[in-house]
Scaffold this motif. Sequence first.
Motif, PDB file in Angstrom:
ATOM      1  N   GLU A   1      -7.138  -1.956   0.812  1.00 13.27           N
ATOM      2  CA  GLU A   1      -7.547  -1.647   2.190  1.00 13.27           C
ATOM      3  C   GLU A   1      -8.683  -2.563   2.638  1.00 13.27           C
ATOM      4  OE1 GLU A   1      -8.511   2.463   1.970  1.00 13.27           O
ATOM      5  OE2 GLU A   1      -6.404   3.079   1.907  1.00 13.27           O
TER       6      GLU A   1
ATOM      7  N   GLN B   1       0.823  -1.204   0.000  1.00 13.56           N
ATOM      8  CA  GLN B   1       0.000   0.000   0.000  1.00 13.56           C
ATOM      9  C   GLN B   1       0.863   1.263   0.000  1.00 13.56           C
ATOM     10  OE1 GLN B   1      -2.990   0.584  -0.609  1.00 13.56           O
ATOM     11  NE2 GLN B   1      -4.073   1.722   0.955  1.00 13.56           N
TER      12      GLN B   1
ATOM     13  N   THR C   1       2.898   1.477  -3.488  1.00 14.14           N
ATOM     14  CA  THR C   1       2.076   1.813  -4.656  1.00 14.14           C
ATOM     15  C   THR C   1       1.420   3.187  -4.532  1.00 14.14           C
ATOM     16  OG1 THR C   1       0.174   0.633  -3.715  1.00 14.14           O
ATOM     17  CG2 THR C   1       1.600  -0.580  -5.258  1.00 14.14           C
ATOM     18  N   ARG C   2       0.989   3.543  -3.345  1.00  4.68           N
ATOM     19  CA  ARG C   2       0.268   4.808  -3.194  1.00  4.68           C
ATOM     20  C   ARG C   2       1.209   6.002  -3.133  1.00  4.68           C
ATOM     21  NH1 ARG C   2      -4.928   5.720   0.386  1.00  4.68           N
ATOM     22  NH2 ARG C   2      -5.578   4.386  -1.301  1.00  4.68           N
ATOM     23  N   TYR C   3       2.274   5.910  -2.328  1.00  4.46           N
ATOM     24  CA  TYR C   3       3.099   7.100  -2.084  1.00  4.46           C
ATOM     25  C   TYR C   3       4.363   7.163  -2.928  1.00  4.46           C
ATOM     26  CZ  TYR C   3      -0.110   7.488   1.772  1.00  4.46           C
ATOM     27  OH  TYR C   3      -1.248   7.578   2.519  1.00  4.46           O
TER      28      TYR C   3
ATOM     29  N   GLN D   1       2.607   6.396  -6.838  1.00  3.06           N
ATOM     30  CA  GLN D   1       1.414   7.212  -7.076  1.00  3.06           C
ATOM     31  C   GLN D   1       0.316   6.456  -7.830  1.00  3.06           C
ATOM     32  OE1 GLN D   1       1.112  10.440  -5.881  1.00  3.06           O
ATOM     33  NE2 GLN D   1       3.076  10.083  -4.888  1.00  3.06           N
ATOM     34  N   ILE D   2       0.242   5.124  -7.593  1.00  2.00           N
ATOM     35  CA  ILE D   2      -0.776   4.278  -8.215  1.00  2.00           C
ATOM     36  C   ILE D   2      -1.439   3.461  -7.111  1.00  2.00           C
ATOM     37  CG2 ILE D   2      -1.243   2.511  -9.968  1.00  2.00           C
ATOM     38  CD1 ILE D   2       1.555   3.141 -11.120  1.00  2.00           C
ATOM     39  N   PRO D   3      -2.499   3.967  -6.495  1.00  3.53           N
ATOM     40  CA  PRO D   3      -3.127   3.197  -5.415  1.00  3.53           C
ATOM     41  C   PRO D   3      -3.782   1.922  -5.945  1.00  3.53           C
ATOM     42  CG  PRO D   3      -4.396   5.176  -5.904  1.00  3.53           C
ATOM     43  CD  PRO D   3      -3.157   5.236  -6.744  1.00  3.53           C
TER      44      PRO D   3
END
Length: 156
Positions: free
Chosen positions: A38, A23, A26-28, A31-33
């Motif tokens: 979750e 998580q 990929t998210r931070y 930049q691909i959540p």
Amino acid sequence: MDTFSKYLLTILIGVVALGQFVQVITRYVLQIPVMGLEETMLYPTVWLYMLGAVNASRENTHIRANVLEIWLTTKRQHTILAIVGEIISLVVGLWLLSWAWDFTRYSWRVWKESPTLYIPTFYSDIALFVGLTLMMVYTVWHLLRHIRSLSRETAR
């Protein structure tokens, strides 16, 4: 049981840690959540919390604030205090278990699904009932052990 719970808790904590790592990356970083990650992490996380509490009940290692032990001097007094503590834990735990049973019945009847992946939330909801049931089993086991210990001390 000890070996099984050790491996199960290790696997669950590994899955939760790996999911959180994915998580964050990929998210931070990328930049691909990842959609639904979750939601899927809810299941092993809830089971990890509840089975961790069961493990603490099994090992009798829950955090306690036994201030009275400071003033108690004999082993018999400590055993009686432990019995009183186990009885209080059993009463409160059975009360919470009745609520968990009502919640489990509700969850079964409603059969909610997660918003993105449509995974039934019942599979995480039932962890509360299963965990509290096992904790109450271990509480009764420890209570009986303390009572046996007290009866052996009294017989001497």
